[in-house]
Design a protein around this motif. Structure first.
Motif, PDB file in Angstrom:
ATOM      1  N   PRO A  46     -11.507 -20.035  20.047  1.00 26.58           N
ATOM      2  CA  PRO A  46     -11.482 -18.757  19.319  1.00 26.58           C
ATOM      3  C   PRO A  46     -11.663 -18.977  17.826  1.00 26.58           C
ATOM      4  O   PRO A  46     -11.189 -19.967  17.264  1.00 26.58           O
ATOM      5  N   ALA A  47     -12.345 -18.065  17.177  1.00 22.27           N
ATOM      6  CA  ALA A  47     -12.709 -18.242  15.768  1.00 22.27           C
ATOM      7  C   ALA A  47     -11.557 -18.026  14.808  1.00 22.27           C
ATOM      8  O   ALA A  47     -11.538 -18.583  13.718  1.00 22.27           O
ATOM      9  N   SER A  48     -10.566 -17.221  15.162  1.00 14.86           N
ATOM     10  CA  SER A  48      -9.493 -16.868  14.226  1.00 14.86           C
ATOM     11  C   SER A  48      -8.636 -18.075  13.902  1.00 14.86           C
ATOM     12  O   SER A  48      -8.206 -18.823  14.774  1.00 14.86           O
ATOM     13  N   ARG A  49      -8.368 -18.291  12.615  1.00 16.84           N
ATOM     14  CA  ARG A  49      -7.545 -19.415  12.176  1.00 16.84           C
ATOM     15  C   ARG A  49      -6.104 -19.001  11.908  1.00 16.84           C
ATOM     16  O   ARG A  49      -5.188 -19.772  12.063  1.00 16.84           O
ATOM     17  N   GLY A  50      -5.917 -17.760  11.374  1.00 16.06           N
ATOM     18  CA  GLY A  50      -4.567 -17.265  11.173  1.00 16.06           C
ATOM     19  C   GLY A  50      -3.860 -17.830   9.970  1.00 16.06           C
ATOM     20  O   GLY A  50      -2.633 -17.907   9.927  1.00 16.06           O
ATOM     21  N   PHE A  51      -4.590 -18.263   8.938  1.00 20.35           N
ATOM     22  CA  PHE A  51      -3.971 -18.779   7.733  1.00 20.35           C
ATOM     23  C   PHE A  51      -4.239 -17.848   6.560  1.00 20.35           C
ATOM     24  O   PHE A  51      -5.106 -16.981   6.607  1.00 20.35           O
ATOM     25  N   LEU A  52      -3.503 -18.058   5.467  1.00 19.85           N
ATOM     26  CA  LEU A  52      -3.620 -17.188   4.309  1.00 19.85           C
ATOM     27  C   LEU A  52      -4.922 -17.390   3.552  1.00 19.85           C
ATOM     28  O   LEU A  52      -5.369 -16.513   2.833  1.00 19.85           O
ATOM     29  N   VAL A  53      -5.506 -18.574   3.683  1.00 20.55           N
ATOM     30  CA  VAL A  53      -6.721 -18.863   2.928  1.00 20.55           C
ATOM     31  C   VAL A  53      -7.813 -17.865   3.289  1.00 20.55           C
ATOM     32  O   VAL A  53      -8.145 -17.682   4.451  1.00 20.55           O
ATOM     33  N   ARG A  54      -8.382 -17.192   2.280  1.00 23.51           N
ATOM     34  CA  ARG A  54      -9.380 -16.155   2.543  1.00 23.51           C
ATOM     35  C   ARG A  54     -10.808 -16.712   2.592  1.00 23.51           C
ATOM     36  O   ARG A  54     -11.622 -16.290   3.376  1.00 23.51           O
ATOM     37  N   ALA A  55     -11.126 -17.649   1.695  1.00 20.79           N
ATOM     38  CA  ALA A  55     -12.496 -18.158   1.600  1.00 20.79           C
ATOM     39  C   ALA A  55     -12.445 -19.672   1.465  1.00 20.79           C
ATOM     40  O   ALA A  55     -11.791 -20.199   0.565  1.00 20.79           O
ATOM     41  N   LEU A  56     -13.136 -20.355   2.356  1.00 23.72           N
ATOM     42  CA  LEU A  56     -13.183 -21.813   2.341  1.00 23.72           C
ATOM     43  C   LEU A  56     -14.628 -22.272   2.338  1.00 23.72           C
ATOM     44  O   LEU A  56     -15.520 -21.588   2.827  1.00 23.72           O
ATOM     45  N   THR A  57     -14.841 -23.453   1.786  1.00 26.45           N
ATOM     46  CA  THR A  57     -16.147 -24.092   1.834  1.00 26.45           C
ATOM     47  C   THR A  57     -16.123 -25.138   2.940  1.00 26.45           C
ATOM     48  O   THR A  57     -15.232 -25.988   2.973  1.00 26.45           O
ATOM     49  N   ASP A  58     -17.077 -25.068   3.864  1.00 24.88           N
ATOM     50  CA  ASP A  58     -17.152 -26.005   4.985  1.00 24.88           C
ATOM     51  C   ASP A  58     -18.382 -26.891   4.848  1.00 24.88           C
ATOM     52  O   ASP A  58     -19.480 -26.406   4.558  1.00 24.88           O
ATOM     53  N   HIS A  59     -18.188 -28.183   5.090  1.00 27.75           N
ATOM     54  CA  HIS A  59     -19.288 -29.141   5.113  1.00 27.75           C
ATOM     55  C   HIS A  59     -19.402 -29.685   6.546  1.00 27.75           C
ATOM     56  O   HIS A  59     -18.614 -30.550   6.943  1.00 27.75           O
ATOM     57  N   PRO A  60     -20.334 -29.191   7.358  1.00 29.91           N
ATOM     58  CA  PRO A  60     -20.481 -29.695   8.729  1.00 29.91           C
ATOM     59  C   PRO A  60     -20.822 -31.182   8.730  1.00 29.91           C
ATOM     60  O   PRO A  60     -21.664 -31.637   7.958  1.00 29.91           O
ATOM     61  N   LEU A  61     -20.164 -31.930   9.612  1.00 29.87           N
ATOM     62  CA  LEU A  61     -20.360 -33.378   9.670  1.00 29.87           C
ATOM     63  C   LEU A  61     -20.830 -33.849  11.045  1.00 29.87           C
ATOM     64  O   LEU A  61     -20.782 -35.037  11.341  1.00 29.87           O
ATOM     65  N   GLY A  62     -21.281 -32.917  11.877  1.00 31.41           N
ATOM     66  CA  GLY A  62     -21.836 -33.341  13.152  1.00 31.41           C
ATOM     67  C   GLY A  62     -20.961 -32.992  14.334  1.00 31.41           C
ATOM     68  O   GLY A  62     -19.952 -32.282  14.216  1.00 31.41           O
ATOM     69  N   GLU A  63     -21.344 -33.509  15.489  1.00 36.57           N
ATOM     70  CA  GLU A  63     -20.699 -33.183  16.754  1.00 36.57           C
ATOM     71  C   GLU A  63     -20.063 -34.417  17.369  1.00 36.57           C
ATOM     72  O   GLU A  63     -20.500 -35.541  17.140  1.00 36.57           O
ATOM     73  N   ASP A  64     -19.007 -34.175  18.153  1.00 36.82           N
ATOM     74  CA  ASP A  64     -18.298 -35.232  18.860  1.00 36.82           C
ATOM     75  C   ASP A  64     -18.263 -34.845  20.337  1.00 36.82           C
ATOM     76  O   ASP A  64     -17.652 -33.833  20.698  1.00 36.82           O
ATOM     77  N   ALA A  65     -18.933 -35.609  21.188  1.00 35.33           N
ATOM     78  CA  ALA A  65     -19.001 -35.291  22.613  1.00 35.33           C
ATOM     79  C   ALA A  65     -17.657 -35.563  23.296  1.00 35.33           C
ATOM     80  O   ALA A  65     -16.871 -36.398  22.848  1.00 35.33           O
ATOM     81  N   ILE A  66     -17.409 -34.867  24.378  1.00 30.45           N
ATOM     82  CA  ILE A  66     -16.188 -35.040  25.172  1.00 30.45           C
ATOM     83  C   ILE A  66     -16.541 -35.791  26.450  1.00 30.45           C
ATOM     84  O   ILE A  66     -17.528 -35.464  27.119  1.00 30.45           O
ATOM     85  N   ARG A  67     -15.736 -36.807  26.786  1.00 35.80           N
ATOM     86  CA  ARG A  67     -15.999 -37.640  27.964  1.00 35.80           C
ATOM     87  C   ARG A  67     -14.826 -37.584  28.936  1.00 35.80           C
ATOM     88  O   ARG A  67     -13.683 -37.343  28.542  1.00 35.80           O
ATOM     89  N   LEU A  68     -15.125 -37.833  30.188  1.00 35.25           N
ATOM     90  CA  LEU A  68     -14.105 -37.964  31.212  1.00 35.25           C
ATOM     91  C   LEU A  68     -13.702 -39.435  31.299  1.00 35.25           C
ATOM     92  O   LEU A  68     -14.561 -40.316  31.424  1.00 35.25           O
ATOM     93  N   VAL A  69     -12.410 -39.693  31.222  1.00 41.04           N
ATOM     94  CA  VAL A  69     -11.901 -41.066  31.245  1.00 41.04           C
ATOM     95  C   VAL A  69     -11.154 -41.293  32.562  1.00 41.04           C
ATOM     96  O   VAL A  69     -10.210 -40.551  32.891  1.00 41.04           O
TER      97      VAL A  69
END
Length: 307
Positions: A153-176
């Motif tokens: 879900p997109a909602s974060r629920g914190f007081l911060v109104r505006a943040l700057t995001d720097h995307p750093l890529g994706e992390d795959a999920i594996r079955l162990v």
């Protein structure tokens, strides 16, 4: 609005009491109380509720606190920029990061930073994304390295109104799985094929993701163990006590010889980003950290040997 009083109020709100704020500021409690009352008179609205267990911000106080944190971030940025001008490259950045990135991405980025500018430093705090964003919200860190599952879900629920995001890529999920498991020799499996297994649940975010993907696969996982320590997760799996979903960063950090790692359908990915207040962008060490993280972490993890 008096900026000094606003910052004093921010200290009171974060500290939770007038006495704790006075100790932090090195003032007397009456002096701190006087500044808060003066700000309340100036704004014509109560900012805190005083009780036996401390102080709690009112609705108006929450708004003032968010702006006070932004002002504090701006002042830190100004201080760091002046220091950098004075002696070339200097200053620090306070970073909260989730454990697997703290064991892999962050040390590599710090090494790049030290090699380029020895005067810059990262002060590290270990925290899962919700806690890291809370530290950013309260002004206790300058930046937060976080992840978000693609079905979260997109909602974060914190007081911060505006943040700057720097995307750093994706992390795959594996079955162990244990190396002796009936599916251990397969390159790719379906999640429904392990519906009857015992599971290890991770951090709150990871456990919620596990419940969502298993529900989509048509079953509720039998979660027997709960830990956010990836060494413990892998040890439990290696002993044949459970199976688990782990991100590739966790497997890059530590790899138990008793586990097999399989690609699995329907579990999605998690996206990694560095987040901070826009006003903190002027901190030289933060700019250097963004540059170093971007350099070492672009696209999915590709150097993990699967088996």
């Amino acid at each position: 609005m008096d900026a000094k009083r606003m910052l004093i109020f921010g200290t009171v709100a974060r500290a939770g009491s007038l006495a704790a704020a006075a100790r932090e500021l090195g003032w007397t409690q009456p002096a701190v109380s006087q500044h808060v009352r003066a700000l309340e008179r100036e704004l014509r609205v109560p900012l805190i509720v005083r009780g036996a267990r401390g102080t709690v911000p009112t609705e108006a106080g929450q708004i003032v606190l968010a702006h006070a944190n932004a002002v504090a971030a701006r002042l830190r940025a100004a201080d760091a920029e002046v220091a950098a001008i004075a002696d070339g490259t200097a200053g620090s950045v306070r970073l909260a990061t989730f454990p697997t990135a703290g064991a892999t991405l962050v040390p590599a980025a710090m090494e790049v930073m030290v090699r380029r500018a020895p005067g810059l430093e990262v002060r590290l705090t270990d925290a899962e994304p919700p806690q890291a964003l809370g530290l950013l919200d309260s002004g206790d860190v300058d930046a937060a390295l976080v992840f978000r599952y693609d079905d979260e879900p997109a909602s974060r629920g914190f007081l911060v109104r505006a943040l700057t995001d720097h995307p750093l890529g994706e992390d795959a999920i594996r079955l162990v799985l244990p190396t002796e498991h009936r599916l251990a020799g397969r390159q790719r499996v379906r999640l429904a094929e392990v519906a009857g297994e015992r599971w290890v649940g991770g951090c709150v975010q990871c456990r919620e993701h596990l419940m969502r993907v298993c529900a989509r696969a048509g079953f509720a996982p039998d979660v027997r163990h709960s830990t956010d320590d990836y060494v413990i997760v892998q040890s439990l799996v290696a002993q044949g006590l459970a199976v688990a979903l782990l991100p590739e960063l966790a497997l890059r950090s530590v790899r138990n010889r008793g586990i097999a790692v399989q690609e699995v359908d329907g579990v999605g990915i998690r996206r990694i980003s560095l987040t901070h207040h826009p006003d903190a962008a002027g901190i030289p060490a933060l700019r250097a950290l963004v540059s170093a993280l971007t350099e070492i972490r672009t696209g999915p993890v590709t150097d993990l040997a699967m088996g």
